[in-house]
Scaffold this motif. Structure first.
Motif, PDB file in Angstrom:
ATOM      1  N   THR A  10      22.121  97.183  77.630  1.00 36.79           N
ATOM      2  CA  THR A  10      22.364  98.372  76.817  1.00 36.79           C
ATOM      3  C   THR A  10      21.314  98.479  75.717  1.00 36.79           C
ATOM      4  O   THR A  10      20.794  99.568  75.447  1.00 36.79           O
ATOM      5  CB  THR A  10      23.782  98.322  76.209  1.00 36.79           C
ATOM      6  N   PHE A  33      26.289 102.627  78.536  1.00 37.56           N
ATOM      7  CA  PHE A  33      25.422 102.175  79.618  1.00 37.56           C
ATOM      8  C   PHE A  33      25.994 100.873  80.137  1.00 37.56           C
ATOM      9  O   PHE A  33      26.023  99.865  79.435  1.00 37.56           O
ATOM     10  CB  PHE A  33      23.997 101.961  79.097  1.00 37.56           C
ATOM     11  N   ASP A  34      26.512 100.918  81.382  1.00 41.21           N
ATOM     12  CA  ASP A  34      27.086  99.720  81.980  1.00 41.21           C
ATOM     13  C   ASP A  34      27.130  99.901  83.487  1.00 41.21           C
ATOM     14  O   ASP A  34      26.569 100.867  84.014  1.00 41.21           O
ATOM     15  CB  ASP A  34      28.472  99.409  81.409  1.00 41.21           C
ATOM     16  N   ALA A  35      27.777  98.991  84.174  1.00 41.99           N
ATOM     17  CA  ALA A  35      27.830  99.031  85.632  1.00 41.99           C
ATOM     18  C   ALA A  35      28.453 100.314  86.168  1.00 41.99           C
ATOM     19  O   ALA A  35      28.223 100.683  87.321  1.00 41.99           O
ATOM     20  CB  ALA A  35      28.599  97.814  86.148  1.00 41.99           C
ATOM     21  N   TYR A  70      19.082 106.661  83.876  1.00 48.19           N
ATOM     22  CA  TYR A  70      19.781 105.519  83.270  1.00 48.19           C
ATOM     23  C   TYR A  70      20.850 104.977  84.212  1.00 48.19           C
ATOM     24  O   TYR A  70      21.005 103.759  84.348  1.00 48.19           O
ATOM     25  CB  TYR A  70      20.370 105.883  81.909  1.00 48.19           C
ATOM     26  N   THR A  74      21.008 100.951  86.336  1.00 51.76           N
ATOM     27  CA  THR A  74      22.040  99.914  86.449  1.00 51.76           C
ATOM     28  C   THR A  74      21.942  99.159  87.764  1.00 51.76           C
ATOM     29  O   THR A  74      22.444  98.044  87.868  1.00 51.76           O
ATOM     30  CB  THR A  74      23.465 100.493  86.291  1.00 51.76           C
TER      31      THR A  74
END
Length: 143
Positions: A10, A33-35, A70, A74
Motif C-alpha cells: 500500500t 489497496f489490497d488483494a 492499481y 495486486t
C-alpha cells in the motif's frame, strides 16, 4: 501471484500515485489497496467540472484508468500499463467526491483484465453510480 512478481505494498502504491504529476494536479488519493483491488478518490472541484456543472468525463476516465492499473498491480506487481480500456457513462457525475473501485476479473502472466465502478459520493455519504469501465493491464519492464 506468480513467484517472480514483486508484491506492491500500500505504501509503494501511494508513493507511485504521488510521483505522478497529473494525479497530484487532480488531487487523487489511493484510499484502499489490497488483494481485493483498489479504491481511488478525487474530490469534485469547480476547475474539474464541465460546462453543465458535472464532473468532467475525462476525470472519470483518468480515475478508471489509474484504478484499473492499481487493481492489476495486486497480481502483476508494480510495473504495469493499461493496454486498453472502455468506459460507459451511465449518468452525470454530481456530488462531492468521485470514488473509483477496481477489481481483477482475470489474470495471467501476460495481462490482467479488471473492472471498475465509478460513483459519486454526496455530502450525506450516499453514493450513485455514474460510470463503469473495463480494461486490460499489461506487465512492463521497469525503465
Amino acid at each position: 501471484m506468480s513467484s517472480n512478481v514483486i508484491p506492491l505494498t500500500t505504501e509503494d502504491a501511494r508513493a507511485h500515485l504521488t510521483s505522478q504529476p497529473f494525479s497530484v494536479l487532480l488531487g487523487a488519493r489511493l484510499v484502499s489497496f489490497d488483494a481485493d483491488g483498489a479504491v481511488l478518490e478525487v474530490d469534485a472541484r469547480p476547475d474539474l467540472l464541465q460546462q453543465n456543472g458535472f464532473l468532467h468525463g475525462g476525470v472519470l476516465a483518468y480515475a478508471a484508468d489509474n484504478c484499473l492499473t492499481y487493481a492489476a498491480g495486486t497480481v502483476l506487481g508494480p510495473g504495469v500499463l493499461t493496454g486498453g480500456m472502455t468506459i460507459e457513462y451511465v449518468r452525470p457525475a454530481q456530488g462531492r467526491t468521485l470514488r473509483a473501485t477496481a477489481r481483477v476479473v482475470h489474470s495471467g502472466r501476460r495481462r490482467a483484465v479488471c473492472r471498475c465502478e465509478l460513483e459519486m459520493v454526496a455530502d450525506d455519504g450516499s453514493t450513485r453510480l455514474c460510470a463503469v469501465a473495463q480494461g486490460t493491464v499489461l506487465p512492463v519492464a521497469a525503465p
